[in-house]
Design an enzyme around this catalytic site. Structure first.
Site, PDB file in Angstrom:
ATOM      1  N   GLY A  12       0.813  -1.211   0.000  1.00 34.25           N
ATOM      2  CA  GLY A  12       0.000   0.000   0.000  1.00 34.25           C
ATOM      3  C   GLY A  12       0.850   1.266   0.000  1.00 34.25           C
ATOM      4  N   ASN A  37      -6.275  -3.152  -1.993  1.00 36.00           N
ATOM      5  CA  ASN A  37      -6.189  -1.717  -2.331  1.00 36.00           C
ATOM      6  C   ASN A  37      -4.794  -1.353  -2.858  1.00 36.00           C
ATOM      7  OD1 ASN A  37      -7.498   0.798  -2.531  1.00 36.00           O
ATOM      8  ND2 ASN A  37      -6.491   1.518  -0.673  1.00 36.00           N
ATOM      9  N   LEU A  61      -5.318 -11.153   5.854  1.00 37.41           N
ATOM     10  CA  LEU A  61      -4.923 -11.372   7.260  1.00 37.41           C
ATOM     11  C   LEU A  61      -6.075 -11.827   8.150  1.00 37.41           C
ATOM     12  CD1 LEU A  61      -2.597  -8.314   7.592  1.00 37.41           C
ATOM     13  CD2 LEU A  61      -1.893 -10.654   8.081  1.00 37.41           C
ATOM     14  N   SER A 127      -4.094   7.098  13.845  1.00 32.55           N
ATOM     15  CA  SER A 127      -4.439   8.296  13.063  1.00 32.55           C
ATOM     16  C   SER A 127      -4.808   9.443  13.991  1.00 32.55           C
ATOM     17  CB  SER A 127      -5.633   7.936  12.179  1.00 32.55           C
ATOM     18  OG  SER A 127      -6.212   9.081  11.626  1.00 32.55           O
ATOM     19  N   TYR A 152     -14.655   3.876  10.595  1.00 33.22           N
ATOM     20  CA  TYR A 152     -13.210   3.795  10.364  1.00 33.22           C
ATOM     21  C   TYR A 152     -12.458   4.367  11.562  1.00 33.22           C
ATOM     22  CZ  TYR A 152      -8.542   5.136   8.977  1.00 33.22           C
ATOM     23  OH  TYR A 152      -7.176   5.321   8.984  1.00 33.22           O
ATOM     24  N   LYS A 156      -9.806   2.631  14.706  1.00 38.09           N
ATOM     25  CA  LYS A 156      -8.465   3.043  15.170  1.00 38.09           C
ATOM     26  C   LYS A 156      -8.462   3.172  16.687  1.00 38.09           C
ATOM     27  CE  LYS A 156      -6.448   3.003  11.265  1.00 38.09           C
ATOM     28  NZ  LYS A 156      -5.496   1.946  10.963  1.00 38.09           N
ATOM     29  N   GLY A 300     -18.868  16.041   8.498  1.00 38.74           N
ATOM     30  CA  GLY A 300     -17.915  15.306   9.347  1.00 38.74           C
ATOM     31  C   GLY A 300     -16.511  15.876   9.343  1.00 38.74           C
ATOM     32  N   ASP A 301     -16.245  16.925   8.542  1.00 39.96           N
ATOM     33  CA  ASP A 301     -14.884  17.484   8.506  1.00 39.96           C
ATOM     34  C   ASP A 301     -14.533  18.190   9.814  1.00 39.96           C
ATOM     35  OD1 ASP A 301     -13.322  16.864   6.331  1.00 39.96           O
ATOM     36  OD2 ASP A 301     -14.181  18.415   5.038  1.00 39.96           O
TER      37      ASP A 301
HETATM   38  P1  NAD Z   1      -3.415   1.596   1.658  1.00 40.54           P
HETATM   39  O1  NAD Z   1      -4.820   1.179   1.396  1.00 40.54           O
HETATM   40  O2  NAD Z   1      -2.640   2.198   0.555  1.00 40.54           O
HETATM   41  O3  NAD Z   1      -2.585   0.365   2.233  1.00 40.54           O
HETATM   42  C1  NAD Z   1      -3.171  -0.652   3.000  1.00 40.54           C
HETATM   43  C2  NAD Z   1      -2.758  -1.978   2.386  1.00 40.54           C
HETATM   44  O4  NAD Z   1      -3.320  -3.036   3.175  1.00 40.54           O
HETATM   45  C3  NAD Z   1      -3.269  -2.160   0.965  1.00 40.54           C
HETATM   46  O5  NAD Z   1      -2.186  -2.546   0.130  1.00 40.54           O
HETATM   47  C4  NAD Z   1      -4.307  -3.277   1.080  1.00 40.54           C
HETATM   48  O6  NAD Z   1      -4.328  -4.083  -0.082  1.00 40.54           O
HETATM   49  C5  NAD Z   1      -3.827  -4.026   2.305  1.00 40.54           C
HETATM   50  N1  NAD Z   1      -4.881  -4.730   3.063  1.00 40.54           N
HETATM   51  C6  NAD Z   1      -6.077  -4.250   3.468  1.00 40.54           C
HETATM   52  N2  NAD Z   1      -6.762  -5.206   4.124  1.00 40.54           N
HETATM   53  C7  NAD Z   1      -5.971  -6.304   4.145  1.00 40.54           C
HETATM   54  C8  NAD Z   1      -6.124  -7.622   4.681  1.00 40.54           C
HETATM   55  N3  NAD Z   1      -7.236  -8.007   5.303  1.00 40.54           N
HETATM   56  N4  NAD Z   1      -5.105  -8.503   4.520  1.00 40.54           N
HETATM   57  C9  NAD Z   1      -3.973  -8.134   3.876  1.00 40.54           C
HETATM   58  N5  NAD Z   1      -3.784  -6.924   3.338  1.00 40.54           N
HETATM   59  C10 NAD Z   1      -4.771  -6.012   3.478  1.00 40.54           C
HETATM   60  O7  NAD Z   1      -3.467   2.588   2.921  1.00 40.54           O
HETATM   61  P2  NAD Z   1      -2.341   3.543   3.502  1.00 40.54           P
HETATM   62  O8  NAD Z   1      -2.742   4.938   3.204  1.00 40.54           O
HETATM   63  O9  NAD Z   1      -1.008   3.064   3.137  1.00 40.54           O
HETATM   64  O10 NAD Z   1      -2.594   3.331   5.049  1.00 40.54           O
HETATM   65  C11 NAD Z   1      -1.846   2.409   5.808  1.00 40.54           C
HETATM   66  C12 NAD Z   1      -2.332   2.430   7.241  1.00 40.54           C
HETATM   67  O11 NAD Z   1      -2.204   3.745   7.773  1.00 40.54           O
HETATM   68  C13 NAD Z   1      -3.796   2.053   7.417  1.00 40.54           C
HETATM   69  O12 NAD Z   1      -3.918   1.326   8.614  1.00 40.54           O
HETATM   70  C14 NAD Z   1      -4.486   3.382   7.545  1.00 40.54           C
HETATM   71  O13 NAD Z   1      -5.677   3.291   8.279  1.00 40.54           O
HETATM   72  C15 NAD Z   1      -3.437   4.173   8.310  1.00 40.54           C
HETATM   73  N6  NAD Z   1      -3.546   5.628   8.130  1.00 40.54           N
HETATM   74  C16 NAD Z   1      -3.556   6.151   6.872  1.00 40.54           C
HETATM   75  C17 NAD Z   1      -3.669   7.520   6.700  1.00 40.54           C
HETATM   76  C18 NAD Z   1      -3.719   8.123   5.325  1.00 40.54           C
HETATM   77  O14 NAD Z   1      -4.153   9.258   5.207  1.00 40.54           O
HETATM   78  N7  NAD Z   1      -3.287   7.432   4.273  1.00 40.54           N
HETATM   79  C19 NAD Z   1      -3.768   8.357   7.824  1.00 40.54           C
HETATM   80  C20 NAD Z   1      -3.735   7.791   9.091  1.00 40.54           C
HETATM   81  C21 NAD Z   1      -3.631   6.414   9.236  1.00 40.54           C
HETATM   82  C1  WQD Z   2      -8.100  17.337   3.806  1.00 39.55           C
HETATM   83  C2  WQD Z   2      -8.758  18.693   3.686  1.00 39.55           C
HETATM   84  C3  WQD Z   2     -11.134  18.639   3.338  1.00 39.55           C
HETATM   85  C4  WQD Z   2     -11.011  16.803  -0.612  1.00 39.55           C
HETATM   86  C5  WQD Z   2      -8.981  11.865   6.129  1.00 39.55           C
HETATM   87  C6  WQD Z   2      -9.521  10.921   7.166  1.00 39.55           C
HETATM   88  C7  WQD Z   2      -8.537  10.734   8.276  1.00 39.55           C
HETATM   89  C8  WQD Z   2      -7.148  10.373   7.750  1.00 39.55           C
HETATM   90  C9  WQD Z   2      -6.735  11.170   6.566  1.00 39.55           C
HETATM   91  C10 WQD Z   2      -6.755   8.040   8.060  1.00 39.55           C
HETATM   92  C11 WQD Z   2     -10.076  18.776   4.429  1.00 39.55           C
HETATM   93  C12 WQD Z   2     -10.429  19.234   2.150  1.00 39.55           C
HETATM   94  C13 WQD Z   2     -10.661  17.341   0.618  1.00 39.55           C
HETATM   95  C14 WQD Z   2     -11.553  17.646  -1.614  1.00 39.55           C
HETATM   96  C15 WQD Z   2     -11.341  19.517  -0.115  1.00 39.55           C
HETATM   97  N1  WQD Z   2      -7.059   9.015   7.331  1.00 39.55           N
HETATM   98  N2  WQD Z   2     -10.832  18.672   0.853  1.00 39.55           N
HETATM   99  N3  WQD Z   2     -11.673  18.977  -1.314  1.00 39.55           N
HETATM  100  O1  WQD Z   2     -10.337  14.757   5.980  1.00 39.55           O
HETATM  101  O2  WQD Z   2      -8.126  15.437   6.983  1.00 39.55           O
HETATM  102  O3  WQD Z   2      -8.660  13.078   6.755  1.00 39.55           O
HETATM  103  O4  WQD Z   2      -7.781  11.288   5.617  1.00 39.55           O
HETATM  104  O5  WQD Z   2      -6.729   7.867   9.211  1.00 39.55           O
HETATM  105  O6  WQD Z   2      -9.051   9.766   9.106  1.00 39.55           O
HETATM  106  O7  WQD Z   2     -10.722  11.464   7.687  1.00 39.55           O
HETATM  107  O8  WQD Z   2      -8.159  14.377   4.732  1.00 39.55           O
HETATM  108  O9  WQD Z   2      -7.458  14.676   2.399  1.00 39.55           O
HETATM  109  O10 WQD Z   2      -9.870  14.061   2.888  1.00 39.55           O
HETATM  110  O11 WQD Z   2      -9.039  16.335   3.457  1.00 39.55           O
HETATM  111  O12 WQD Z   2     -11.496  20.720   0.106  1.00 39.55           O
HETATM  112  O13 WQD Z   2     -11.892  17.223  -2.698  1.00 39.55           O
HETATM  113  O14 WQD Z   2      -9.078  18.940   2.322  1.00 39.55           O
HETATM  114  O15 WQD Z   2     -12.309  19.356   3.638  1.00 39.55           O
HETATM  115  O16 WQD Z   2     -10.142  20.042   4.986  1.00 39.55           O
HETATM  116  P1  WQD Z   2      -8.913  14.493   6.148  1.00 39.55           P
HETATM  117  P2  WQD Z   2      -8.639  14.788   3.283  1.00 39.55           P
END
Ligand code: NAD
Ligand code: WQD
Length: 344
Positions: A12, A37, A61, A127, A152, A156, A300-301
């Site tokens: 990912g 994904n 998993l 997160s 979601y 966490k 929800g923002d």
């Molecule tokens: P991503 O979707 O790119 O990566 C997650 C990976 O996990 C994917 O490759 C998917 O195929 C794999 N996966 C999902 N379910 C699975 C399962 N049951 N078994 C095996 N593989 C599985 O997401 P990411 O952005 O890289 O996020 C990674 C982690 O960080 C996640 O736990 C996400 O919740 C957390 N996180 C992400 C963000 C963000 O904004 N990207 C922010 C905060 C926390």
């Molecule tokens: C960022 C800002 C939007 C899209 C989400 C999850 C959070 C975390 C990260 C994992 C906000 C604005 C967005 C658009 C916009 N993930 N926006 N136009 O909302 O901070 O967080 O992803 O844990 O849990 O809720 O990130 O990138 O969606 O938005 O104006 O088309 O951009 O309102 O202010 P967010 P985001």
């Protein structure tokens, strides 16, 4: 010799960047990913950057017997970094059970098997969503956890509690919980990056897709927030900075340097950037205009959130180094690479 690390979700977005940093630091990596994904081509990107193709096992998993088999076949795993999860906030509202199952059962299976295979520690992807709208900014790790705004976000919070309860019950391993703020950008080589599935819900992939012409217009959600330019504020962190923190966290657990059995760190820059400022930084850094319009708020923002990263700075000796301009330009270079490859 450095040790062997299991990276779940290593194909990912954040996982692949972390695999690169782990390999650069000399760790041997085993990835488990079900590719729900992500795509298998990510492994080629990792190999191009590091010269090493990590061991890869395609597995869901939720399949505990399958996981046990992987651990038996890959003896000597010292630590786990657990990225695998479903992460689309909106989808989690529509399909809560998918999220509760995928994000909780996967963690339970890992925690259950760790003692049997003498795995010393687990780094968990949490997160800033656990803070909701903090009362005090910048937000520290000691801020209260607010009721989750989505299934979601709730997973966490529950995951963090499961880890704490399990470890305080006396299991022979440790954990470091990392609370990410908003990871954006891509590896400077543009060999790996974020691959959104369908219409992006997050700001940066939507922005770069608009700038390149895949989307017509970016909607800026809300211009009536209590912020200097009235758009929302976030703490955008370069994914490579984020990835590097995982290597430090893993070193810390494996070298027995943790001060507590469960430690929690914010991973952010400490700098709040508004939506309009980010668009501006993109236009300045790339010279490309982004067509956008201001629309109503997105449900929800959170209005504004940014990290106090002092604990990670002091205790881990880690700091986010990249500027927001370089970070957003790296996201653009990745978008250009996707275009080159014919991926829309
Ligand atoms: P991503 O979707 O790119 O990566 C997650 C990976 O996990 C994917 O490759 C998917 O195929 C794999 N996966 C999902 N379910 C699975 C399962 N049951 N078994 C095996 N593989 C599985 O997401 P990411 O952005 O890289 O996020 C990674 C982690 O960080 C996640 O736990 C996400 O919740 C957390 N996180 C992400 C963000 C963000 O904004 N990207 C922010 C905060 C926390
Ligand atoms: C960022 C800002 C939007 C899209 C989400 C999850 C959070 C975390 C990260 C994992 C906000 C604005 C967005 C658009 C916009 N993930 N926006 N136009 O909302 O901070 O967080 O992803 O844990 O849990 O809720 O990130 O990138 O969606 O938005 O104006 O088309 O951009 O309102 O202010 P967010 P985001």
């Amino acid at each position: 010799m450095k040790k062997k690390i299991l990276v779940t979700g290593g194909a990912g977005y954040i996982g692949s960047h972390t695999v690169v940093e782990l390999q650069n630091a000399g760790y041997e990596v085993v990835i488990i990913d079900d590719l729900s994904n992500s795509t298998i081509e990510v492994l080629d990107g990792i190999e191009k950057i590091t010269g090493i193709k990590p061991v890869f096992v395609k597995l869901d998993l939720n399949d505990k017997a399958g996981l046990r088999k992987v651990l038996e076949e890959n003896k000597g795993i010292a630590g786990i970094i657990h990225f695998a999860a479903s992460k689309a906030v909106g989808e989690s509202v529509q399909q809560p059970l998918k999220y509760y199952r995928n994000n909780i059962v996967t963690l339970l299976n890992l925690l259950d098997l760790m003692p049997e295979f003498h795995i010393q520690g687990i780094v968990f992807s949490s997160s800033c969503t656990v803070y909701g709208q903090p009362d005090i900014l910048p937000v520290t790790e000691d801020a209260p956890i607010k009721p989750a705004l989505s299934p979601y976000g709730n997973t966490k919070q529950i995951n963090e509690e499961i880890i704490r309860d399990t470890i305080y019950a006396g299991v022979p391993f440790k954990s470091i919980i990392l609370r990410y703020f908003n990871p954006i950008g891509a590896h400077p080589s543009a060999e790996i990056g974020e691959l959104p599935n369908g219409v992006p819900q997050n700001l940066v992939p939507f922005l770069t897709q608009t700038a390149i012409g895949i989307r017509q217009e970016l909607s800026v959600f809300g211009d009536d927030y209590n912020t200097p330019d009235n758009s929302c504020i976030r703490d955008y962190i370069h994914v490579v900075d984020l990835a590097k923190a995982h290597v430090i966290a893993m070193d810390r657990m494996l070298e027995n340097k943790s001060e507590e059995k469960v430690e929690i760190f914010n991973l952010g820059t400490g700098r709040g950037v508004s939506v309009l400022e980010l668009i501006n930084a993109f236009e300045k850094g790339t010279g490309v205009k982004v067509p956008y319009k201001i629309v109503g708020r997105r449900e929800g923002d959170i209005e504004k959130v940014w990290a106090d990263p002092e604990r990670a700075n002091k205790v881990l000796g880690w700091t986010a180094k990249e500027s927001v301009e370089d970070t957003i330009v790296s996201a653009w270079n990745w978008q250009l690479k996707l275009q080159e490859r014919g991926i829309q």
